[in-house]
Design a protein around this motif. Structure first.
Motif, PDB file in Angstrom:
ATOM      1  N   GLY A 197       2.197   9.002  -6.467  1.00 54.72           N
ATOM      2  CA  GLY A 197       1.261   8.674  -7.531  1.00 54.72           C
ATOM      3  C   GLY A 197       0.157   7.764  -7.048  1.00 54.72           C
ATOM      4  O   GLY A 197      -0.763   7.458  -7.821  1.00 54.72           O
ATOM      5  N   LYS A 198       0.271   7.319  -5.803  1.00 60.96           N
ATOM      6  CA  LYS A 198      -0.742   6.438  -5.214  1.00 60.96           C
ATOM      7  C   LYS A 198      -0.957   5.201  -6.089  1.00 60.96           C
ATOM      8  O   LYS A 198      -2.082   4.738  -6.310  1.00 60.96           O
ATOM      9  CB  LYS A 198      -2.071   7.186  -5.025  1.00 60.96           C
ATOM     10  N   ARG A 199       0.146   4.677  -6.576  1.00 66.14           N
ATOM     11  CA  ARG A 199       0.087   3.495  -7.420  1.00 66.14           C
ATOM     12  C   ARG A 199       0.622   2.287  -6.650  1.00 66.14           C
ATOM     13  O   ARG A 199       1.700   2.320  -6.064  1.00 66.14           O
ATOM     14  CB  ARG A 199       0.921   3.694  -8.687  1.00 66.14           C
ATOM     15  N   VAL A 200      -0.121   1.223  -6.669  1.00 64.19           N
ATOM     16  CA  VAL A 200       0.310   0.004  -5.981  1.00 64.19           C
ATOM     17  C   VAL A 200       1.292  -0.739  -6.865  1.00 64.19           C
ATOM     18  O   VAL A 200       0.998  -1.029  -8.031  1.00 64.19           O
ATOM     19  CB  VAL A 200      -0.893  -0.907  -5.659  1.00 64.19           C
ATOM     20  N   GLN A 201       2.461  -1.005  -6.336  1.00 63.98           N
ATOM     21  CA  GLN A 201       3.507  -1.715  -7.064  1.00 63.98           C
ATOM     22  C   GLN A 201       3.978  -2.877  -6.199  1.00 63.98           C
ATOM     23  O   GLN A 201       4.535  -2.694  -5.119  1.00 63.98           O
ATOM     24  CB  GLN A 201       4.676  -0.761  -7.376  1.00 63.98           C
ATOM     25  N   GLU A 202       3.723  -4.090  -6.692  1.00 62.83           N
ATOM     26  CA  GLU A 202       3.974  -5.280  -5.872  1.00 62.83           C
ATOM     27  C   GLU A 202       5.448  -5.450  -5.509  1.00 62.83           C
ATOM     28  O   GLU A 202       5.767  -5.996  -4.463  1.00 62.83           O
ATOM     29  CB  GLU A 202       3.477  -6.525  -6.615  1.00 62.83           C
ATOM     30  N   SER A 237      11.451   5.058  -7.822  1.00 60.72           N
ATOM     31  CA  SER A 237      10.388   4.063  -7.892  1.00 60.72           C
ATOM     32  C   SER A 237       9.434   4.211  -6.709  1.00 60.72           C
ATOM     33  O   SER A 237       8.203   4.113  -6.859  1.00 60.72           O
ATOM     34  CB  SER A 237      10.998   2.658  -7.911  1.00 60.72           C
ATOM     35  N   GLU A 268       0.836  -1.198   0.000  1.00 63.89           N
ATOM     36  CA  GLU A 268       0.000   0.000   0.000  1.00 63.89           C
ATOM     37  C   GLU A 268       0.874   1.253   0.000  1.00 63.89           C
ATOM     38  O   GLU A 268       1.927   1.301   0.641  1.00 63.89           O
ATOM     39  CB  GLU A 268      -0.910   0.024   1.232  1.00 63.89           C
ATOM     40  N   PRO A 269       0.444   2.306  -0.711  1.00 66.00           N
ATOM     41  CA  PRO A 269       1.221   3.556  -0.768  1.00 66.00           C
ATOM     42  C   PRO A 269       1.416   4.185   0.615  1.00 66.00           C
ATOM     43  O   PRO A 269       2.484   4.749   0.898  1.00 66.00           O
ATOM     44  CB  PRO A 269       0.382   4.451  -1.683  1.00 66.00           C
ATOM     45  N   ARG A 278       6.986   7.140  -7.114  1.00 66.22           N
ATOM     46  CA  ARG A 278       5.824   6.871  -7.964  1.00 66.22           C
ATOM     47  C   ARG A 278       4.727   6.170  -7.168  1.00 66.22           C
ATOM     48  O   ARG A 278       3.536   6.398  -7.399  1.00 66.22           O
ATOM     49  CB  ARG A 278       6.235   6.019  -9.171  1.00 66.22           C
ATOM     50  N   VAL A 279       5.130   5.338  -6.222  1.00 71.17           N
ATOM     51  CA  VAL A 279       4.145   4.649  -5.380  1.00 71.17           C
ATOM     52  C   VAL A 279       3.527   5.606  -4.381  1.00 71.17           C
ATOM     53  O   VAL A 279       2.307   5.643  -4.206  1.00 71.17           O
ATOM     54  CB  VAL A 279       4.793   3.445  -4.652  1.00 71.17           C
TER      55      VAL A 279
END
Length: 300
Positions: A267-272, A260, A214-215, A263-264
């Motif tokens: 950008g509130k992007r989920v990155q595993e 990286s 989670e961000p 961006r998570v």
């Protein structure tokens, strides 16, 4: 001296005064007025002499050794002339601190006659020691008293001052000899403790991000790392942007993982695989910690 004893030796002296003084010989007499004594108690020894008036008779004074007794006082009676003889008498008050059951004493009288001197002693007299406590034998049984007795305690302040002074002196000597080593050891211990605490918490963040990338969790992990790295490198990472952090020469290897993570987080992007970025940051921090350890050991 007890009143009865006083009357006793006065009576004796009076009897001596009544002796037939017509004889033309020198006579010296003496003895104890008491039959027994206690250790340290006053007893009295009387001494008298008859001699021709044209001679001079000298009795012992306070400088004489009355051993085994000790001199305490004396009462001197004025010389009396009766007929063709002189009569002198003195009563000595003495004490004994010996433990002999029977103690003896005789005193000298010195007759001065021109260049000639004659020493005449009183008869040797004895007195008995009165024991207040019975003799302790091997079979005597002692009564045991185990009752607690309250005793006032007194703090030994002089000893305390000596101990404190000694400890201060020892500390100063140790600091002069081992001061640098001690300071270096303290710094290394504190640095290791801080790193171990950081590593434990930071690895828990990484493990959680493996399960739940989670961000918000990534943001908390990033803030936690910046705060520790700031203490380690003495650089204000907590208020710096990624670009400002990467402007330092020693942070170049953080370029990929920090961007990286940004961006998570932003950008509130989920990155595993975001946990792998944090693992790279963890390796960077471990390397920086090792370098700080070496700097301290080298005295930098």
């Amino acid at each position: 001296m007890r009143e009865g004893q006083g009357k006793r030796w006065i009576t004796i002296i009076a009897l001596l005064c009544s002796l037939n003084l017509s004889a033309q010989e020198i006579s010296v007499q003496g003895g104890f007025l008491e039959d027994s004594l206690l250790i340290g108690q006053d007893v009295n020894f009387w001494m008298s002499a008859t001699y021709p008036p044209d001679m001079e008779m000298v009795f012992p004074d306070s400088l004489y050794s009355f051993s085994p007794f000790e001199f305490s006082d004396k009462t001197y009676f004025v010389t009396q002339i009766r007929g063709d003889l002189a009569f002198d008498s003195t009563v000595y008050t003495i004490q004994s601190y010996e433990i002999d059951k029977v103690q003896y004493l005789k005193l000298p009288a010195v007759v001065l006659n021109g260049r000639d001197s004659i020493i005449i002693h009183t008869p040797l007299d004895s007195i008995f020691l009165t024991e207040l406590a019975p003799v302790v034998s091997d079979s005597t049984k002692l009564k045991t008293n185990l009752d607690y007795q309250l005793v006032d305690t007194q703090f030994n302040y002089p000893l305390m001052y000596y101990i404190i002074g000694g400890l201060i002196l020892i500390t100063i000597i140790l600091l002069l000899i081992f001061g640098k080593r001690i300071i270096k050891w303290i710094k290394l211990r504190r640095l290791r403790t801080q790193y171990e605490q950081f590593s434990e918490v930071f690895n828990s963040y990484i493990n959680k991000l493996k399960v739940d990338p989670e961000p918000e969790l990534a943001e908390r992990a990033l803030v936690f790392w910046k705060n520790y790295q700031q203490r380690l490198d003495k650089v204000s990472f907590s208020v710096m942007t990624t670009k400002e952090i990467l402007s330092h020469d020693f942070t170049k290897e953080l370029d990929k993982p920090l961007k990286s993570i940004d961006r998570v987080v932003y950008g509130k992007r989920v990155q595993e695989n975001v946990f792998q970025d944090f693992q790279q940051i963890d390796e960077f921090t471990q390397d920086r910690y090792s370098k700080k350890v070496e700097e301290i050991k080298d005295g930098k």
